[in-house]
Enzyme design. Structure first.
Site, mmCIF file in Angstrom:
data_model
loop_
_atom_site.group_PDB
_atom_site.id
_atom_site.type_symbol
_atom_site.label_atom_id
_atom_site.label_comp_id
_atom_site.label_asym_id
_atom_site.label_seq_id
_atom_site.Cartn_x
_atom_site.Cartn_y
_atom_site.Cartn_z
ATOM 1 N N TYR A 14 0.977 -1.350 -0.052
ATOM 2 C CA TYR A 14 0.031 0.000 -0.108
ATOM 3 C C TYR A 14 0.720 1.276 0.009
ATOM 4 O O TYR A 14 0.235 2.409 -0.084
ATOM 5 C CB TYR A 14 -0.802 0.018 1.250
ATOM 6 C CG TYR A 14 -1.805 -1.119 1.444
ATOM 7 C CD1 TYR A 14 -2.882 -1.345 0.227
ATOM 8 C CD2 TYR A 14 -1.661 -2.184 2.214
ATOM 9 C CE1 TYR A 14 -3.871 -2.351 0.191
ATOM 10 C CE2 TYR A 14 -2.593 -3.125 2.285
ATOM 11 C CZ TYR A 14 -3.650 -3.071 1.539
ATOM 12 O OH TYR A 14 -4.569 -4.202 1.631
ATOM 13 N N HIS A 19 -4.522 5.928 -1.348
ATOM 14 C CA HIS A 19 -4.959 6.118 -0.075
ATOM 15 C C HIS A 19 -3.915 6.348 0.911
ATOM 16 O O HIS A 19 -4.138 6.850 2.097
ATOM 17 C CB HIS A 19 -5.578 4.645 0.279
ATOM 18 C CG HIS A 19 -6.908 4.689 0.763
ATOM 19 N ND1 HIS A 19 -7.814 6.154 1.017
ATOM 20 C CD2 HIS A 19 -7.578 3.797 1.352
ATOM 21 C CE1 HIS A 19 -9.027 5.732 1.425
ATOM 22 N NE2 HIS A 19 -8.900 4.510 1.816
ATOM 23 N N PHE A 64 -4.988 -0.105 9.706
ATOM 24 C CA PHE A 64 -5.635 0.022 8.467
ATOM 25 C C PHE A 64 -6.899 1.010 8.514
ATOM 26 O O PHE A 64 -7.357 1.454 9.463
ATOM 27 C CB PHE A 64 -6.493 -1.420 7.668
ATOM 28 C CG PHE A 64 -5.504 -2.434 7.474
ATOM 29 C CD1 PHE A 64 -4.748 -2.444 6.194
ATOM 30 C CD2 PHE A 64 -4.873 -3.456 8.494
ATOM 31 C CE1 PHE A 64 -3.980 -3.345 5.723
ATOM 32 C CE2 PHE A 64 -3.762 -4.432 7.955
ATOM 33 C CZ PHE A 64 -3.478 -4.216 6.784
ATOM 34 N N ASN A 66 -9.837 1.865 7.553
ATOM 35 C CA ASN A 66 -11.201 1.966 8.261
ATOM 36 C C ASN A 66 -11.129 1.826 9.675
ATOM 37 O O ASN A 66 -12.314 2.156 10.385
ATOM 38 C CB ASN A 66 -11.919 0.726 7.590
ATOM 39 C CG ASN A 66 -12.210 0.838 6.152
ATOM 40 O OD1 ASN A 66 -11.407 1.430 5.516
ATOM 41 N ND2 ASN A 66 -12.760 -0.135 5.563
ATOM 42 N N ASP A 91 -6.378 11.614 2.345
ATOM 43 C CA ASP A 91 -6.333 11.528 0.795
ATOM 44 C C ASP A 91 -7.891 12.178 0.627
ATOM 45 O O ASP A 91 -8.857 11.738 1.247
ATOM 46 C CB ASP A 91 -6.431 10.130 0.153
ATOM 47 C CG ASP A 91 -7.291 9.196 0.606
ATOM 48 O OD1 ASP A 91 -7.944 8.780 0.020
ATOM 49 O OD2 ASP A 91 -6.985 8.818 1.826
ATOM 50 N N ASN A 112 -13.709 6.499 4.883
ATOM 51 C CA ASN A 112 -13.825 5.753 6.227
ATOM 52 C C ASN A 112 -12.774 5.854 7.055
ATOM 53 O O ASN A 112 -13.106 5.666 8.474
ATOM 54 C CB ASN A 112 -13.787 4.146 5.608
ATOM 55 C CG ASN A 112 -14.822 3.907 4.745
ATOM 56 O OD1 ASN A 112 -16.017 4.179 5.060
ATOM 57 N ND2 ASN A 112 -14.734 2.873 3.813
#
Length: 186
Positions: A14, A19, A64, A66, A91, A112
């Site tokens: 990632y 993100h 993470f 969320n 973002d 989220n």
């Protein structure tokens, strides 16, 4: 003391995704000032340092995206940190790449990570820097878009956005967030 929370997802896969632009900004701020973000605490990686405007804590939640609010809440509870001293960097699909928008309150806008922070803090009132990543082309799933990397042609705008976010964060250390918004919301 200000605490700056960059949002993103942990893991190599990632690292360079849209993100993770919040992580990228916090990493650049750390690089500028020789701060190492490696202490694992409060469900996050944390680095502390002193900048010309004052002491700062840089935070990268490892929960993470969320579940970002879990790390924010854990840090608040452990250090008795005030929400007024927090700035979240993340973002934003509704802002074009290369531009940043500073706000002190508002809804999650469908993000989220912000939704999780609102849920865990019980308020929509906190300082934030929304870094533009633009919307995907029609037919491109948003989840796939935010988890993909930036196009080569977007690299100069990405770098410009990261530099501007760091400039705003540095400025905010010895100015009010309202003054920072007035200077950097252009």
């Amino acid at each position: 003391m200000k605490w700056i929370v960059g949002l993103g997802n942990p893991g190599k896969q990632y690292e360079k995704t849209r993100h993770n632009i919040g992580f990228m900004a916090v990493d650049e701020l750390a690089r500028r000032h020789g701060i190492e973000i490696k202490q694992s605490k409060c469900k996050a990686l944390i680095g502390e340092g002193v900048l010309p405007g004052g002491k700062v804590v840089l935070i990268k939640p490892m929960t993470f995206m969320n579940l970002s609010g879990e790390a924010v809440r854990a840090y608040m509870d452990y250090y008795k940190a005030s929400l007024e001293d927090m700035i979240v960097v993340y973002d934003d699909l509704d802002t074009e790449i290369g531009r940043n928008r500073l706000r002190y309150q508002g809804s999650s806008g469908g993000h989220n990570g912000i939704k999780s922070i609102i849920q865990h803090t019980g308020t929509q009132v906190f300082n934030r820097i929304r870094m533009g990543i633009s919307r995907p082309e029609p037919g491109y799933a948003v989840v796939d878009y935010v988890l993909s990397g930036f196009a080569k042609k977007d690299q100069p705008l990405l770098q410009q956005s990261i530099e501007a976010a760091c400039d705003a964060l540095e400025y905010s250390l010895d100015h009010t967030f309202e003054q920072t918004m007035a200077k950097f919301n252009v």
